[in-house]
Design a protein around this motif. Sequence first.
Motif, PDB file in Angstrom:
ATOM      1  N   GLY A   1       0.798  -1.221   0.000  1.00  0.00           N
ATOM      2  CA  GLY A   1       0.000   0.000   0.000  1.00  0.00           C
ATOM      3  C   GLY A   1       0.828   1.267   0.000  1.00  0.00           C
ATOM      4  N   ARG A   2       2.152   1.141  -0.161  1.00  0.00           N
ATOM      5  CA  ARG A   2       2.998   2.339  -0.238  1.00  0.00           C
ATOM      6  C   ARG A   2       2.808   3.020  -1.590  1.00  0.00           C
ATOM      7  NH1 ARG A   2       8.993   0.933   0.797  1.00  0.00           N
ATOM      8  NH2 ARG A   2       8.452  -0.877  -0.491  1.00  0.00           N
ATOM      9  N   VAL A   3       2.711   4.332  -1.563  1.00  0.00           N
ATOM     10  CA  VAL A   3       2.434   5.102  -2.766  1.00  0.00           C
ATOM     11  C   VAL A   3       3.660   5.948  -3.137  1.00  0.00           C
ATOM     12  CG1 VAL A   3       0.985   6.908  -3.789  1.00  0.00           C
ATOM     13  CG2 VAL A   3      -0.036   5.183  -2.287  1.00  0.00           C
ATOM     14  N   PHE A   4       4.029   5.899  -4.414  1.00  0.00           N
ATOM     15  CA  PHE A   4       5.166   6.663  -4.932  1.00  0.00           C
ATOM     16  C   PHE A   4       4.707   7.460  -6.152  1.00  0.00           C
ATOM     17  CE2 PHE A   4       6.716   2.939  -2.805  1.00  0.00           C
ATOM     18  CZ  PHE A   4       7.892   3.304  -2.181  1.00  0.00           C
ATOM     19  N   VAL A   5       5.330   8.618  -6.351  1.00  0.00           N
ATOM     20  CA  VAL A   5       5.076   9.394  -7.567  1.00  0.00           C
ATOM     21  C   VAL A   5       6.354   9.427  -8.386  1.00  0.00           C
ATOM     22  CG1 VAL A   5       3.266  10.809  -6.562  1.00  0.00           C
ATOM     23  CG2 VAL A   5       5.638  11.580  -6.416  1.00  0.00           C
ATOM     24  N   GLN A   6       6.183   9.432  -9.698  1.00  0.00           N
ATOM     25  CA  GLN A   6       7.333   9.412 -10.601  1.00  0.00           C
ATOM     26  C   GLN A   6       7.052  10.312 -11.791  1.00  0.00           C
ATOM     27  OE1 GLN A   6       8.915   5.492 -11.249  1.00  0.00           O
ATOM     28  NE2 GLN A   6       9.866   6.040 -13.193  1.00  0.00           N
ATOM     29  N   LEU A   7       8.018  11.179 -12.116  1.00  0.00           N
ATOM     30  CA  LEU A   7       7.895  12.086 -13.256  1.00  0.00           C
ATOM     31  C   LEU A   7       9.116  11.933 -14.137  1.00  0.00           C
ATOM     32  CD1 LEU A   7       6.969  13.935 -10.475  1.00  0.00           C
ATOM     33  CD2 LEU A   7       6.028  15.270 -12.340  1.00  0.00           C
ATOM     34  N   ASP A   8       8.910  12.032 -15.441  1.00  0.00           N
ATOM     35  CA  ASP A   8      10.015  11.817 -16.376  1.00  0.00           C
ATOM     36  C   ASP A   8      10.791  13.093 -16.681  1.00  0.00           C
ATOM     37  OD1 ASP A   8       7.402  12.372 -17.853  1.00  0.00           O
ATOM     38  OD2 ASP A   8       8.875  12.789 -19.419  1.00  0.00           O
ATOM     39  N   ASP A   9      10.177  14.260 -16.477  1.00  0.00           N
ATOM     40  CA  ASP A   9      10.782  15.529 -16.879  1.00  0.00           C
ATOM     41  C   ASP A   9      11.449  16.222 -15.695  1.00  0.00           C
ATOM     42  OD1 ASP A   9      11.479  17.937 -17.939  1.00  0.00           O
ATOM     43  OD2 ASP A   9       9.489  18.491 -18.632  1.00  0.00           O
ATOM     44  N   PRO A  10      12.780  16.396 -15.709  1.00  0.00           N
ATOM     45  CA  PRO A  10      13.470  17.067 -14.598  1.00  0.00           C
ATOM     46  C   PRO A  10      12.972  18.489 -14.346  1.00  0.00           C
ATOM     47  CG  PRO A  10      15.052  15.943 -16.013  1.00  0.00           C
ATOM     48  CD  PRO A  10      13.732  15.909 -16.724  1.00  0.00           C
ATOM     49  N   LYS A  11      12.631  19.221 -15.418  1.00  0.00           N
ATOM     50  CA  LYS A  11      12.133  20.585 -15.243  1.00  0.00           C
ATOM     51  C   LYS A  11      10.795  20.589 -14.512  1.00  0.00           C
ATOM     52  CE  LYS A  11      14.480  22.618 -19.252  1.00  0.00           C
ATOM     53  NZ  LYS A  11      14.312  23.341 -20.539  1.00  0.00           N
ATOM     54  N   ALA A  12       9.961  19.607 -14.820  1.00  0.00           N
ATOM     55  CA  ALA A  12       8.672  19.493 -14.126  1.00  0.00           C
ATOM     56  C   ALA A  12       8.893  19.143 -12.661  1.00  0.00           C
ATOM     57  CB  ALA A  12       7.804  18.434 -14.801  1.00  0.00           C
ATOM     58  N   ARG A  13       9.858  18.274 -12.388  1.00  0.00           N
ATOM     59  CA  ARG A  13      10.158  17.923 -10.998  1.00  0.00           C
ATOM     60  C   ARG A  13      10.618  19.153 -10.215  1.00  0.00           C
ATOM     61  NH1 ARG A  13      12.461  13.117 -13.421  1.00  0.00           N
ATOM     62  NH2 ARG A  13      14.592  13.883 -13.178  1.00  0.00           N
ATOM     63  N   GLU A  14      11.459  19.965 -10.844  1.00  0.00           N
ATOM     64  CA  GLU A  14      11.949  21.177 -10.176  1.00  0.00           C
ATOM     65  C   GLU A  14      10.804  22.140  -9.882  1.00  0.00           C
ATOM     66  OE1 GLU A  14      15.305  24.711 -10.830  1.00  0.00           O
ATOM     67  OE2 GLU A  14      14.788  23.353 -12.473  1.00  0.00           O
ATOM     68  N   SER A  15       9.905  22.307 -10.857  1.00  0.00           N
ATOM     69  CA  SER A  15       8.765  23.208 -10.670  1.00  0.00           C
ATOM     70  C   SER A  15       7.861  22.718  -9.550  1.00  0.00           C
ATOM     71  CB  SER A  15       7.973  23.314 -11.979  1.00  0.00           C
ATOM     72  OG  SER A  15       6.804  24.090 -11.798  1.00  0.00           O
ATOM     73  N   ILE A  16       7.570  21.429  -9.524  1.00  0.00           N
ATOM     74  CA  ILE A  16       6.701  20.865  -8.488  1.00  0.00           C
ATOM     75  C   ILE A  16       7.353  20.981  -7.120  1.00  0.00           C
ATOM     76  CG2 ILE A  16       5.684  18.716  -7.634  1.00  0.00           C
ATOM     77  CD1 ILE A  16       5.236  17.935 -10.573  1.00  0.00           C
ATOM     78  N   ALA A  17       8.659  20.722  -7.051  1.00  0.00           N
ATOM     79  CA  ALA A  17       9.369  20.830  -5.774  1.00  0.00           C
ATOM     80  C   ALA A  17       9.307  22.257  -5.239  1.00  0.00           C
ATOM     81  CB  ALA A  17      10.817  20.389  -5.945  1.00  0.00           C
ATOM     82  N   ASN A  18       9.481  23.239  -6.112  1.00  0.00           N
ATOM     83  CA  ASN A  18       9.418  24.642  -5.676  1.00  0.00           C
ATOM     84  C   ASN A  18       8.013  25.010  -5.208  1.00  0.00           C
ATOM     85  OD1 ASN A  18      12.113  25.630  -6.050  1.00  0.00           O
ATOM     86  ND2 ASN A  18      11.810  25.554  -8.258  1.00  0.00           N
ATOM     87  N   ASN A  19       6.998  24.527  -5.939  1.00  0.00           N
ATOM     88  CA  ASN A  19       5.617  24.824  -5.548  1.00  0.00           C
ATOM     89  C   ASN A  19       5.275  24.201  -4.200  1.00  0.00           C
ATOM     90  OD1 ASN A  19       5.136  26.279  -7.880  1.00  0.00           O
ATOM     91  ND2 ASN A  19       4.226  24.565  -8.982  1.00  0.00           N
ATOM     92  N   LEU A  20       5.628  22.942  -4.024  1.00  0.00           N
ATOM     93  CA  LEU A  20       5.348  22.260  -2.759  1.00  0.00           C
ATOM     94  C   LEU A  20       6.127  22.901  -1.610  1.00  0.00           C
ATOM     95  CD1 LEU A  20       5.367  18.513  -3.879  1.00  0.00           C
ATOM     96  CD2 LEU A  20       3.388  19.848  -3.142  1.00  0.00           C
ATOM     97  N   ASN A  21       7.355  23.291  -1.892  1.00  0.00           N
ATOM     98  CA  ASN A  21       8.185  23.903  -0.853  1.00  0.00           C
ATOM     99  C   ASN A  21       7.563  25.197  -0.357  1.00  0.00           C
ATOM    100  OD1 ASN A  21      10.524  24.070   0.788  1.00  0.00           O
ATOM    101  ND2 ASN A  21      11.458  25.488  -0.660  1.00  0.00           N
ATOM    102  N   GLU A  22       6.950  25.938  -1.285  1.00  0.00           N
ATOM    103  CA  GLU A  22       6.344  27.213  -0.912  1.00  0.00           C
ATOM    104  C   GLU A  22       4.985  27.032  -0.265  1.00  0.00           C
ATOM    105  OE1 GLU A  22       4.894  31.390  -3.059  1.00  0.00           O
ATOM    106  OE2 GLU A  22       6.087  29.921  -4.173  1.00  0.00           O
TER     107      GLU A  22
END
Length: 220
Positions: free
Chosen positions: A68-89
């Motif tokens: 039941g462990r859930v993981f997210v995976q994205l292929d685009d590094p730029k998208a990962r950076e954008s999501i990380a910045n949004n979540l961080n804020e």
Amino acid sequence: MPKAKIVRKSTWVDMTAFVDVSFLILTFFILATKFKPEEPVEVKFPSSVSADKVPEMDAFLVTIDKEGRVFVQLDDPKARESIANNLNETRQLGLSPANIKSFTNSPSMGVPFAGMKQLLSMDPEQQKNVRQPGIPVPDSTGGELYYWVRDAKSTYAGKKITWLIKADNETKFPVVKNVLEAFKRNDINKFQLVTKFQDAPVGSPLWNSRQDIIKKAGGS
């Protein structure tokens, strides 16, 4: 009359040009090949007769293992950076620029928000040895996965993105249901389930249609 003796000479071929071309081709494939990212967990997913190919670009994948462990995976590094910045804020994670860079280089994530900074502060080899507990999806609100999907949707706004779910055969249905709620709360009602391909039952309409396609291809 005596026969003239033909002097035999050894044959020599200059292979320099061939070697140069071979190395150019090899270099091209090394630079152009996109390597498949390492899977966060091993998942034995169910089979289906669908032959649709999983897209390699612009995809957001949610993986659920048998525990039941859930993981997210994205292929685009730029998208990962954008999501990380949004979540961080928005979630006030306290991630440093080094943590953001570490996340950008990590195609998958499976820890609660409270544990992201600690995980991303480790070097890549240490991160591989950490058993990630999974992103919380405790109830029908979608848990923290809701925010991952929300920010991914915002990041890919105006672009086509494929939403994917890959669950183990032994995954309990309530976990899958809560994952679907995270999608539903973000108004995402179209997604694909990742399955293992198997041929349609012999004699079924789908099997017959595939046989017709094979015959036509063979006759052309």
